[in-house]
Scaffold this active site. Structure first.
Site, PDB file in Angstrom:
ATOM      1  N   ASP A   1      -4.988   3.045   0.371  1.00 23.69           N
ATOM      2  CA  ASP A   1      -3.805   3.870   0.627  1.00 23.69           C
ATOM      3  C   ASP A   1      -2.898   3.933  -0.594  1.00 23.69           C
ATOM      4  OD1 ASP A   1      -4.163   4.980   3.128  1.00 23.69           O
ATOM      5  OD2 ASP A   1      -3.400   3.216   4.183  1.00 23.69           O
TER       6      ASP A   1
ATOM      7  N   CYS B   1      -7.321  -6.104  -1.129  1.00 27.37           N
ATOM      8  CA  CYS B   1      -8.172  -5.972   0.057  1.00 27.37           C
ATOM      9  C   CYS B   1      -8.698  -4.555   0.248  1.00 27.37           C
ATOM     10  CB  CYS B   1      -7.415  -6.405   1.317  1.00 27.37           C
ATOM     11  SG  CYS B   1      -6.033  -5.329   1.752  1.00 27.37           S
TER      12      CYS B   1
ATOM     13  N   GLU C   1       0.822  -1.213   0.000  1.00 24.68           N
ATOM     14  CA  GLU C   1       0.000   0.000   0.000  1.00 24.68           C
ATOM     15  C   GLU C   1       0.856   1.262   0.000  1.00 24.68           C
ATOM     16  OE1 GLU C   1      -2.359  -0.129   3.600  1.00 24.68           O
ATOM     17  OE2 GLU C   1      -0.756  -1.136   4.677  1.00 24.68           O
TER      18      GLU C   1
END
Length: 573
Positions: free
Chosen positions: A457, A504, A433
């Protein structure tokens, strides 16, 4: 008279109700002076109001269960912390004592003082925190006058306001509010994400709503198109009822998929993992036929307590999650806490100038002595009860993964020597991320057993765009060509090394993005249980071989419009 107002679709669903207009927050309090003899009484009023609001926050927190405990809980906890902030409370007391102002006017003056400080900050995230201050101030003002805060709703109402906080949404829905229209906001905000989880119709960016809508007007809102109809006609009502019937039929059809495989038209199984943080979430994931838990958040153990949870407390929580999945793998993420989240333990810094780029995730775990080791011991002990994986957030590169890998290996040896039953091997994964992790992945992928791409992110950092900043709504998008190229590179590296890789982030739970992710080579998605059946349906409508064959066209696109056109042409059937 009928008016058609347009906004942005944020949470699907059709709602019909009477408008409840809440104007932008402003304390319209006239300057009021008191005598010295009244000081103690005014101090007692404000202190009693603080106690009332603190009790409200506690009650709301106790009502949160399952995924809502994470989605809403951190905002409720933040507001509770603000109530204890000396800057707020001591300032109000001083204004009453020395300025001889009434409690109401002192509250307004202190709010304005704090707002001036926040508005002068360079960091957009911190500037946005004034909304939290206003929500707390609004509750205090209501408590001073022994009335409910103005976020109260009535069954059958549609709230029309300038903005809505995540902590308000769950409360409003429980009161029977059937939909929300905001003049500002973004479909990618925390509130929009939560509204989708709650299945509460939400239209944002309806700039004319506060100018055109009055209390008591009848509205029809369509959260899928972003349209708001003021004083609907017969055709509008028929269209609304049709959408409601279609929605009910859709839910029935989706429920039939609870035990069906997540398999494409050409027979390829796609793993759908669930995100979770409680036993309720785990039970729901199990009932929905999830492949396992792809992201078990551990922050709730820290955020809900004034003391750091010890090894035994953490072990019991992780063990129960593992047992609850009855042999399906549970992926437990190490602590992902930072100054941007409410933290009663004092573990995270509270005065970081830019929390998004600060001491959070694995950085915090490594900076606080014993924190990581305690968590890894608890995870390793839980691995004796069933398959468990450990996932590390906010990884920047090789050094952090090497440190965590060594710590996990040491903990496993230690526990075996102490007589604990632990797994022969606890797979260790990295969340991708941070752009540096994506770029340097070849350097440390050998330390990883699996990868999980946190697109929320990753997109924010790649594009230097805060997803909560309304002015950047057009820029913050996972459909930016640069984002897709980074995803492609990460997936290729993982596939070449034989490492499972999942997505995710928020796009994993949006069926609109399912064909795109499958085309990129993703075979695993980790998502909120509330959207699992919709994504399963999307998977079952995709021809994987056709999507992979069409994937090169994605990377020839130079702008978002080209990628959106690809999605329109290759969406699930």
């Amino acid at each position: 008279m009928r008016h058609l107002l347009s906004g942005n679709a944020a949470a699907r669903g059709s709602a019909l109700g009477r408008a409840r207009v809440r104007l932008p927050h402003a304390l319209d309090v006239e300057e009021t002076r008191i005598t010295a003899a009244d000081v103690d009484a005014e101090l007692e009023r404000i202190h009693e109001a603080v106690d009332i609001v603190r009790a409200e926050m506690h009650t709301l927190r106790q009502r949160l269960h399952g995924a809502l405990a994470h989605e809403v809980g951190e905002f409720v906890d933040l507001h509770a912390l603000l109530l204890d902030d000396p800057e707020l409370l001591q300032g109000i007391d001083a204004l009453i004592r020395t300025g001889l102002y009434s409690a109401d006017y002192a509250l307004r003056l202190q709010r304005d003082r704090i707002a001036t400080v926040f508005e002068g900050m360079d960091d957009a995230y911190l500037r946005s925190r004034i909304d939290d201050i206003d929500q707390v101030i609004g509750r205090l003002h209501a408590a001073l006058h022994r009335r409910e805060a103005d976020l109260q709703g009535v069954a059958g109402e549609i709230l029309v306001t300038d903005s809505i906080a995540p902590a308000e949404l769950a409360q409003l829905q429980a009161q029977g509010v059937v939909g929300v229209v905001t003049a500002g906001g973004s479909p990618l905000s925390h509130s929009a994400i939560l509204a989708r989880s709650l299945h509460l119709p939400l239209v944002v960016g309806a700039t004319q709503a506060l100018l055109k809508v009055n209390d008591g007007d009848v509205l029809v809102i369509d959260g899928a198109s972003g349209l708001v109809v003021l004083e609907p006609n017969a055709a509008d009502l028929r269209a609304h009822h049709k959408r409601v019937i279609e929605s009910k039929r859709e839910r029935r059809e989706l429920n039939r998929l609870r035990r069906e495989p997540s398999r494409t038209l050409d027979g390829v199984d796609i793993k759908l993992w669930a995100n979770a943080e409680s036993r309720d979430d785990v039970a729901e994931a199990h009932a929905l036929g999830a492949a396992g838990v792809g992201l078990y958040r551990t922050e709730f153990l820290f955020m809900g307590s004034s003391e750091l949870p010890d090894e035994e407390t953490q072990f019991r929580a992780y063990r129960d999650a593992v047992i609850g999945m009855t042999g399906r793998t549970v992926t437990i993420r190490t602590l992902d806490l930072g100054a941007d989240k409410a933290d009663k333990t004092g573990l995270a810094l509270r005065d970081e100038p830019n929390p998004a780029l600060g001491l959070r995730g694995v950085r915090l775990s490594l900076a606080r002595e014993g924190l990581l080791r305690t968590q890894l011991r608890a995870m390793a002990r839980a691995s004796g009860y069933g398959p468990l994986r450990a996932l590390v957030p906010m990884v920047s590169g090789y050094e952090e993964m090497r440190t965590v890998r060594r710590a996990l290996d040491a903990v496993l040896l230690e526990l075996r020597s102490e007589g604990f039953e632990v797994a022969d091997h606890v797979p260790l994964g990295a969340m991708i991320e941070v752009p540096s992790a994506a770029i340097s992945l070849p350097d440390f992928i050998g330390l990883c057993d699996f990868l999980s791409i946190g697109t929320n992110d990753l997109v924010q950092y790649l594009l230097a765009a805060d997803r909560t900043n309304e002015a950047l709504g057009e820029l913050y998008s996972p459909l930016h060509p640069a984002v897709l190229r980074v995803l492609r590179d990460v997936i290729r590296i993982a596939n070449r090394r034989g490492k499972p890789v999942a997505v995710c982030g928020e796009i994993a739970g949006d069926p609109m993005f399912t064909p795109l992710l499958l085309a990129l080579g993703i075979g695993e998605l980790s998502l909120h249980p509330a959207t699992m059946l919709e994504v399963r349906r999307a998977v079952r409508g995709c021809d994987l071989s056709a999507l992979r064959a069409a994937a090169p066209a994605l990377f020839r696109a130079r702008e978002r419009a080209g990628i959106e056109a690809w999605l329109k042409a290759h969406g699930a059937r």
